[in-house]
Design a protein around this motif. Structure first.
Motif, short mmCIF file in Angstrom:
data_model
loop_
_atom_site.label_atom_id
_atom_site.label_comp_id
_atom_site.label_asym_id
_atom_site.label_seq_id
_atom_site.Cartn_x
_atom_site.Cartn_y
_atom_site.Cartn_z
N VAL A 1 25.96 1.79 -17.05
CA VAL A 1 25.22 0.50 -17.65
C VAL A 1 24.68 -0.20 -16.40
O VAL A 1 23.52 -0.53 -16.21
N ALA A 2 25.76 -0.32 -15.40
CA ALA A 2 25.23 -1.23 -14.15
C ALA A 2 24.29 -0.54 -13.35
O ALA A 2 23.41 -0.90 -12.97
N LEU B 1 29.29 2.05 -25.84
CA LEU B 1 28.76 1.80 -24.42
C LEU B 1 28.10 3.12 -24.01
O LEU B 1 26.93 3.15 -23.39
N PHE C 1 10.86 -3.88 -10.17
CA PHE C 1 10.17 -5.39 -10.32
C PHE C 1 10.67 -6.44 -9.22
O PHE C 1 10.21 -7.22 -9.10
N VAL C 2 12.04 -6.27 -8.78
CA VAL C 2 12.67 -7.22 -7.98
C VAL C 2 12.96 -6.69 -6.54
O VAL C 2 13.47 -7.27 -5.66
N GLN D 1 9.38 -10.65 -12.88
CA GLN D 1 10.61 -10.47 -11.80
C GLN D 1 11.59 -11.38 -12.48
O GLN D 1 12.92 -10.71 -12.48
N GLU E 1 18.59 -7.52 -16.23
CA GLU E 1 19.78 -7.07 -15.93
C GLU E 1 21.00 -7.80 -16.04
O GLU E 1 21.95 -7.19 -16.26
N ILE F 1 16.43 0.08 -13.63
CA ILE F 1 15.37 -0.72 -14.10
C ILE F 1 14.76 -1.88 -13.50
O ILE F 1 13.52 -1.89 -13.70
N ALA F 2 15.45 -2.58 -13.16
CA ALA F 2 15.24 -3.90 -12.58
C ALA F 2 14.51 -3.63 -11.32
O ALA F 2 13.50 -4.49 -10.65
N ARG G 1 28.40 -8.52 -9.09
CA ARG G 1 26.96 -8.31 -9.23
C ARG G 1 26.30 -9.30 -10.12
O ARG G 1 25.01 -9.69 -9.75
N ALA H 1 13.04 -9.43 -15.23
CA ALA H 1 13.85 -8.18 -14.83
C ALA H 1 15.17 -8.71 -14.45
O ALA H 1 16.38 -7.87 -14.73
N GLN I 1 20.34 -14.90 -7.48
CA GLN I 1 18.75 -14.58 -7.26
C GLN I 1 18.19 -15.26 -8.33
O GLN I 1 16.67 -15.57 -7.89
N ALA J 1 30.62 1.58 -18.35
CA ALA J 1 30.49 0.00 -18.04
C ALA J 1 29.51 0.53 -16.68
O ALA J 1 28.52 -0.42 -16.23
N ARG J 2 30.11 1.29 -15.56
CA ARG J 2 29.29 1.56 -14.59
C ARG J 2 28.14 2.17 -14.52
O ARG J 2 27.03 1.86 -13.87
N GLU K 1 22.36 -6.80 -19.56
CA GLU K 1 22.90 -5.74 -19.79
C GLU K 1 24.44 -5.75 -19.14
O GLU K 1 25.28 -5.30 -19.44
N LEU K 2 24.61 -6.34 -17.76
CA LEU K 2 25.93 -6.41 -17.08
C LEU K 2 26.72 -7.31 -18.01
O LEU K 2 27.97 -6.88 -17.93
N ALA L 1 28.11 -5.35 -20.77
CA ALA L 1 29.14 -4.28 -20.42
C ALA L 1 30.34 -5.05 -20.11
O ALA L 1 31.50 -4.51 -20.43
N LEU M 1 22.16 2.08 -14.28
CA LEU M 1 20.93 2.11 -15.09
C LEU M 1 20.18 0.64 -15.15
O LEU M 1 19.15 0.85 -14.77
N SER M 2 20.80 -0.37 -15.28
CA SER M 2 20.11 -1.56 -15.44
C SER M 2 19.51 -2.00 -14.02
O SER M 2 18.59 -2.57 -13.85
N GLY M 3 20.30 -1.53 -12.92
CA GLY M 3 19.86 -1.90 -11.78
C GLY M 3 18.59 -1.17 -11.17
O GLY M 3 17.66 -1.68 -10.84
N PHE N 1 11.81 -8.51 -3.71
CA PHE N 1 12.40 -9.99 -3.75
C PHE N 1 13.93 -9.93 -3.35
O PHE N 1 14.25 -10.57 -2.74
N SER N 2 14.57 -8.75 -3.83
CA SER N 2 15.90 -8.46 -3.46
C SER N 2 16.19 -8.52 -1.76
O SER N 2 17.03 -8.99 -1.33
N TRP O 1 26.24 -3.91 -4.93
CA TRP O 1 25.00 -2.99 -4.67
C TRP O 1 23.69 -3.73 -4.99
O TRP O 1 23.63 -4.64 -5.96
N LEU O 2 22.64 -3.38 -4.45
CA LEU O 2 21.42 -3.91 -4.63
C LEU O 2 20.29 -2.76 -5.04
O LEU O 2 19.32 -2.86 -5.58
#
Lengths: 237, 329
Positions: free
Chosen positions: B85-86, A94, B96-97, A209, A216, B92-93, A189, A212, A196, B82-83, A219-220, A223, B88-90, B100-101, B209-210
């Motif tokens: 990863v969460a 990881l 785009f969102v 979107q 995500e 990245i997204a 999440r 994306a 969503q 893992a955190r 990825e989660l 993990a 960074l992936s958040g 929307f979020s 988290w958003l």
């Protein structure tokens, strides 16, 4: 002369030997014994043939291996090293090694047999126990995996990880508050992402979107599978 | 003369006996000494063997403890990874969102089924199942198609004048469901077999988290990042606590057949827990797993008081706990 055990066994199997035949002629008591054995043989032959349940031998073998491993402190220690190595390998997978750039989407794949396999329920710890090779191919891990970008590939990868996660045994392991927080956070999440995605599907959000969100999620999930996998490894050695 | 000879002979004989006796005594003495030396050697060897066994045992214990420490360290690193990863992936997204979020976030409290959908002609196909979510617990799987919810059909009728997609129909039905209520779904699996499934909904977690923090938050000692991030992006007062769900067999020793056993209490005294406590409820909610327990704890704000009911020495007690208000240090 009394017949030997071998002779009696031969009689039982329907193969009378000369010595026993001669003895039988001169000893009425042996005649009775031979008759009793013959009846026993015939009764045994009338028994229905039984096959062990499917997987019985494998289960017995596994139980025997476990018993042997439990009884041998050296093996227990080596197995302990194997478990620690497996967990460390997952952590490395990881994190990536410091000498390699940590790209935002370059992650190790979830533990698996090969690219197409989804079997994760029987991780092969043998290699790490005997020390011949690490459980995961480090070079392959460091090469990384670019998360798919196309919508079908993302959905497919997500489904693969979902299957992998379900095949991990959900026992009741002892867990640290930190790991529990990580797992709960990832699950929550992912839950929100699923909402969503569904919501976005109903609202007809643009494809980037949607990709994306799925990216995500992948990825989660990746993990989460790693953390769950490490948590599922036995520590009582 | 003869008498003298006799006397001499007797004297010689006595001397002979005496010398023979002396030699025999010496021989015995030597043998005894040898035996004593051998015994001593054996005792020394046994002592050495015992000391070696002790050393081996101590080394095994040290090795075991070292492996345990390494395992814990590896797991901590894995958690941090893992955190990360969460986070960074958040990030990245997020571009785009983002809009929307926001729209989704302020859409109000909703009951969650725990899956994502795709529209198909007969209804909605399950495209993903939330790990440990309501649908997963009800046995729904990816590939299942939901054709009805509470008796309402989800068939796609847009080609025949209908206005709503199957997913829109589903969401419209779910708008009338409160978190915690159960809904009945009619499901067709990939092989075509049909069944009814009852799913107990739950609320979507509100402390997820958003907008992941940028840059990564400092790890020690605590990390309060405000609503939306809570405890996830850093250690917390219960990070080092070790919990395990109580089994009926174990329960007899603790005077209860349910709850979470505190195998190792957190070093931080904020939660007031001790080794051997069994957590029965946190703020009136019964935790069923370590993840559930931290989920409940994470729903409280910093500095917020809460009550934790425990069994301690087979006696029920209530702890008045106040979570740390500020980041220590």
């Amino acid at each position: 002369m009394h017949p030997s055990t071998e002779d009696l066994l031969s009689i039982r199997d329907g193969e009378p030997v000369d010595a026993v035949v001669a003895e039988r002629a001169c000893d009425a008591a042996h005649e009775q014994e031979i008759e009793r054995l013959r009846k026993t043989r015939d009764a045994l032959r009338r028994l229905p043939e039984l096959a062990p349940p499917e997987g019985a031998w494998a289960a017995i073998e596994a139980a025997e291996r476990e018993t042997r491993a439990r009884g041998n402190p050296w093996l227990r220690r080596v197995a302990g090293i194997g478990v620690a190595a497996a967990v460390a390998a997952v952590a490395i997978a990881l994190l990536g090694l410091p000498s390699h750039p940590r790209g935002p989407v370059v992650l190790a794949p979830a533990p698996q047999g090969d690219d197409t396999s989804t079997t994760l329920d029987t991780p092969d710890l043998t290699s790490s126990i005997i020390g011949a090779a690490p459980i995961y191919d480090t070079d392959r891990l460091l090469a990384g995996r670019v998360v798919p970008t196309s919508y079908p590939a993302l959905v497919q990868e997500s489904a693969r990880l979902d299957r992998a996660l379900r095949r991990l045994s959900y026992q009741r392991p002892m867990m640290s508050g930190g790991t529990a927080t990580t797992i709960a956070g990832l699950e929550d999440r992912i839950a929100l992402l699923d909402e969503q995605i569904t919501y976005g599907n109903a609202r007809g959000v643009p494809q980037p979107q949607r990709n994306a969100l799925w990216g995500e999620r992948v990825e989660l999930m990746n993990a989460l599978v790693h953390v769950r996998y490490a948590q599922a490894q036995p520590t009582g050695f | 003369m003869r008498n003298e000879i006799k006397t001499l002979g007797l004297t010689a004989l006595l001397l002979g006996f005496a010398s023979a006796g002396a030699v025999a005594q010496e021989t015995n003495s030597k043998q005894q000494t040898q035996q004593q030396q051998e015994q001593l050697k054996q005792q020394q060897q046994q002592q050495k063997d015992y000391q070696k066994q002790q050393q081996d045992y101590q080394k095994q214990q040290q090795d075991y403890q070292k492996q345990q420490r390494e395992l814990e360290q590896a797991r901590r690193q894995l958690d941090e990874a893992a955190r990360e990863v969460a986070r960074l992936s958040g990030q990245i997204a997020q571009p785009f969102v983002r809009d929307f979020s926001r729209q989704f976030r302020y859409n109000g409290q909703r009951a969650m089924l725990g899956f994502a959908t795709e529209d198909v002609e007969r209804g909605v196909r399950v495209a993903s199942v939330t790990p440990n979510g309501p649908a997963a617990q009800a046995g729904l799987k990816i590939g299942d198609t939901i054709t009805e919810i509470e008796g309402a059909h989800l068939t796609d009728t847009r080609n025949t004048g209908g206005k709503q997609s199957p997913t829109e129909l589903l969401l419209a039905q779910m708008a009338n469901v409160d978190p915690g209520e159960s809904v009945k779904l009619h499901v067709v699996n990939e092989a075509g077999a049909e069944r009814d499934v009852t799913v107990k909904t739950r609320s979507v977690a509100t402390n997820v988290w958003l907008n992941p923090p940028t840059p990564a938050p400092p790890v020690p000692p605590y990390s309060f990042r405000g609503p939306g991030n809570f405890w996830f992006f850093g250690p917390n007062p219960w990070a080092d606590m070790q919990l395990v769900a109580l089994t009926p067999g174990l329960g007899g020793y603790f005077g209860t057949n349910k709850g979470l056993l505190v195998v190792r209490a957190p070093e931080d005294a904020a939660l007031q827990l001790k080794d051997g406590d069994v957590i029965l409820d946190i703020g009136g909610r019964e935790p069923t797993s370590p993840e559930h327990a931290v989920r409940i704890l994470g729903s409280f704000q910093k500095g917020e008081p809460l009550k934790i009911t425990i069994m301690r020495n087979k006696s029920k007690q209530t702890l008045d706990v106040k979570l740390p208000a500020e980041t220590p240090g």
